[in-house]
Design an enzyme around this catalytic site. Structure first.
Site, PDB file in Angstrom:
ATOM      1  N   CYS A  56      -8.768  -0.431  12.694  1.00  0.00           N
ATOM      2  CA  CYS A  56      -9.329  -1.516  13.500  1.00  0.00           C
ATOM      3  C   CYS A  56      -8.442  -1.788  14.712  1.00  0.00           C
ATOM      4  CB  CYS A  56      -9.508  -2.773  12.659  1.00  0.00           C
ATOM      5  SG  CYS A  56      -7.975  -3.396  11.976  1.00  0.00           S
TER       6      CYS A  56
ATOM      7  N   ASP B   7      -8.322   0.599   4.431  1.00  0.00           N
ATOM      8  CA  ASP B   7      -8.767  -0.320   5.492  1.00  0.00           C
ATOM      9  C   ASP B   7      -7.602  -1.210   5.918  1.00  0.00           C
ATOM     10  OD1 ASP B   7     -10.319  -1.714   7.271  1.00  0.00           O
ATOM     11  OD2 ASP B   7     -11.357  -2.917   5.759  1.00  0.00           O
TER      12      ASP B   7
ATOM     13  N   ALA C 136       0.813  -1.215   0.000  1.00  0.00           N
ATOM     14  CA  ALA C 136       0.000   0.000   0.000  1.00  0.00           C
ATOM     15  C   ALA C 136       0.848   1.268   0.000  1.00  0.00           C
ATOM     16  CB  ALA C 136      -0.918  -0.002   1.211  1.00  0.00           C
TER      17      ALA C 136
END
Ligand code: SAH
Length: 411
Positions: free
Chosen positions: A354, A314, A294
């Site tokens: 998260c 995410d 990423a």
């Protein structure tokens, strides 16, 4: 290791010992927090075995709560009842599981072809137990040793409530298992195992889930409603779905949202293969998938002058503990900054964390920092969390881990 609740003390559900708290340490437990750490314990009156029922008392002998003992964990006692009349017996576990399943039915998540979290640990007063349903299969994750001793009772309850085709046991994250002294290999515990990927529907879309190979418990159910929420902003936009795993966000944006095109990226080739298969399964011809890191991909897209109307981030848990928080916040800042740089004026950023160790406020402060450094205006449109089948106990806010912010980057 015993897997049934055949010990007399456990079947009776009554305490075999009393765990006495240090002075001034009882407050969280009167507030129904279910985790008693070793550092709060003054002494133990009696000799409980791991998994036994114990009472928790203040240093002057007042009853506080009832729970299950585990000497091998820093989390010495997990609490399940806050009155002295409740027995921690098979009937209680069955009633708790039935209550959890009935909540999901009332949330409209009982579609036999759908997927839902049926039991969410502390959020359902069942600390140490997670159960996900994928169509006809159940995936059970035990994160507390005492719950592992009650696995047969748990499976009996699940069989009578939802009549699954099979129940699979998934080991907890490696670190967690070690902390609890748990050694549970992945295996089939009831019925039949799926012979290949199974297919579940989510908001009208189909997703293949590999229950034996997939990450987590096969699919990120907590993002169900956030995928749909993101899709509502996707119409006509060029979308980048970064950290796509099996393509949940990207496919929702392409099919439900009417995105112009979607580029879905993940560093795992297994994940991008799943994302491609899921895009095909839903007839989304405008989804391209790519296996890449990423950070590198975001920087390369920026360098190439690429621009998007929507960027979804995410990432996996960057912060495993409070100790790694600074590094994690720097990583969140970096990817969010790169994402903003890729957004055209009026573009939409869907940014997730998260990491339980990162608070909602920490995350918003990070975004404020990105706005400041980039000189762009970030308008928060929706501040979301996990779907409702992931309830959080008001007494245990550690259960609130997922932050999903949908923002517009005005100019
Ligand atoms: N958005 C997904 C879930 C993402 S989970 C969904 O809705 O289902 C996080 C994903 O990040 C994993 O699939 C993991 O393979 C991927 N990942 C981890 N580190 C990465 C990196 N450095 N670059 C790209 N992807 C990465």
């Amino acid at each position: 290791m015993p897997e049934s609740s055949s010990l007399p003390s456990e079947t009776a559900g009554l305490p075999v010992a009393t765990v006495v708290l240090k002075p001034k340490r009882a407050r969280p437990f009167f507030g129904r927090h279910p985790w008693v750490l070793d550092t709060a314990v003054l002494r133990v009156d009696g000799a409980p075995a791991d998994g036994d029922v114990v009472d928790l008392a203040t240093h002057d002998g007042t009853f506080v709560a009832r729970g299950l003992w585990n000497a091998s964990s820093k989390l010495r006692v997990r609490l399940y009842a806050f009155d002295a009349a409740t027995r921690l017996d098979d009937a209680l576990w069955k009633a708790r599981i039935a209550g959890a399943v009935s909540l999901r039915q009332s949330l409209g998540l009982a579609d036999p072809s759908g997927a839902a979290r049926l039991v969410n640990s502390e959020g359902d007063d069942l600390s140490g137990l997670i159960v996900d349903r994928y169509g006809g299969w159940l995936s059970v994750q035990v994160t507390g040793l005492a719950m592992s001793h009650r696995l047969e009772t748990v499976c009996d309850a699940l069989e009578s409530l939802v009549a699954p085709t099979g129940i699979l046991l998934r080991g907890a994250e490696r670190g967690l298992s070690k902390l609890e002294g748990l050694h549970l290999p992945d295996r089939l515990v009831r019925g039949n195992a799926p012979t290949g990927p199974i297919f579940v529907t989510e908001h009208g879309l189909k997703f293949g889930v590999d229950l034996t190979e997939g990450q987590k418990t096969g699919f990120y159910l907590d993002q169900r409603d956030n995928r749909q929420a993101a899709a509502r902003y996707a119409r006509g936009r060029r979308v980048l779905d970064m950290f796509c795993y099996s393509g949940g966000f990207g496919v929702a944006c392409a099919v439900s949202g009417g995105a112009r095109s979607v580029l879905a990226v993940d560093s795992s080739a297994k994940a991008t293969a799943l994302a491609k298969a899921n895009a095909d399964l839903n007839g989304a011809a405008n989804v391209t998938v790519e296996t890449a890191d990423a950070f590198e991909k975001l920087a390369a897209l920026k360098a190439a002058g690429d621009r998007f109307g929507m960027v979804i981030l995410d990432p996996p848990k960057f912060a495993r503990s409070r100790a790694s928080l600074d590094d994690a916040m720097r990583a969140y800042h970096r990817i969010n900054r790169l994402a903003i740089d890729l957004l055209e004026p009026g573009g939409i950023l869907v940014t997730n964390s998260c990491s339980g160790a990162v608070s909602r406020e920490d995350f918003l402060v990070m975004l404020a920092g990105v706005a400041q450094r980039s000189g762009r205006t970030i308008q928060l449109l929706e501040c979301r969390g996990a779907a409702a089948d992931h309830p959080v106990s008001a007494g245990c806010l550690e259960g609130e881990y997922l932050k999903c912010i949908i923002a517009r980057v005005a100019s």
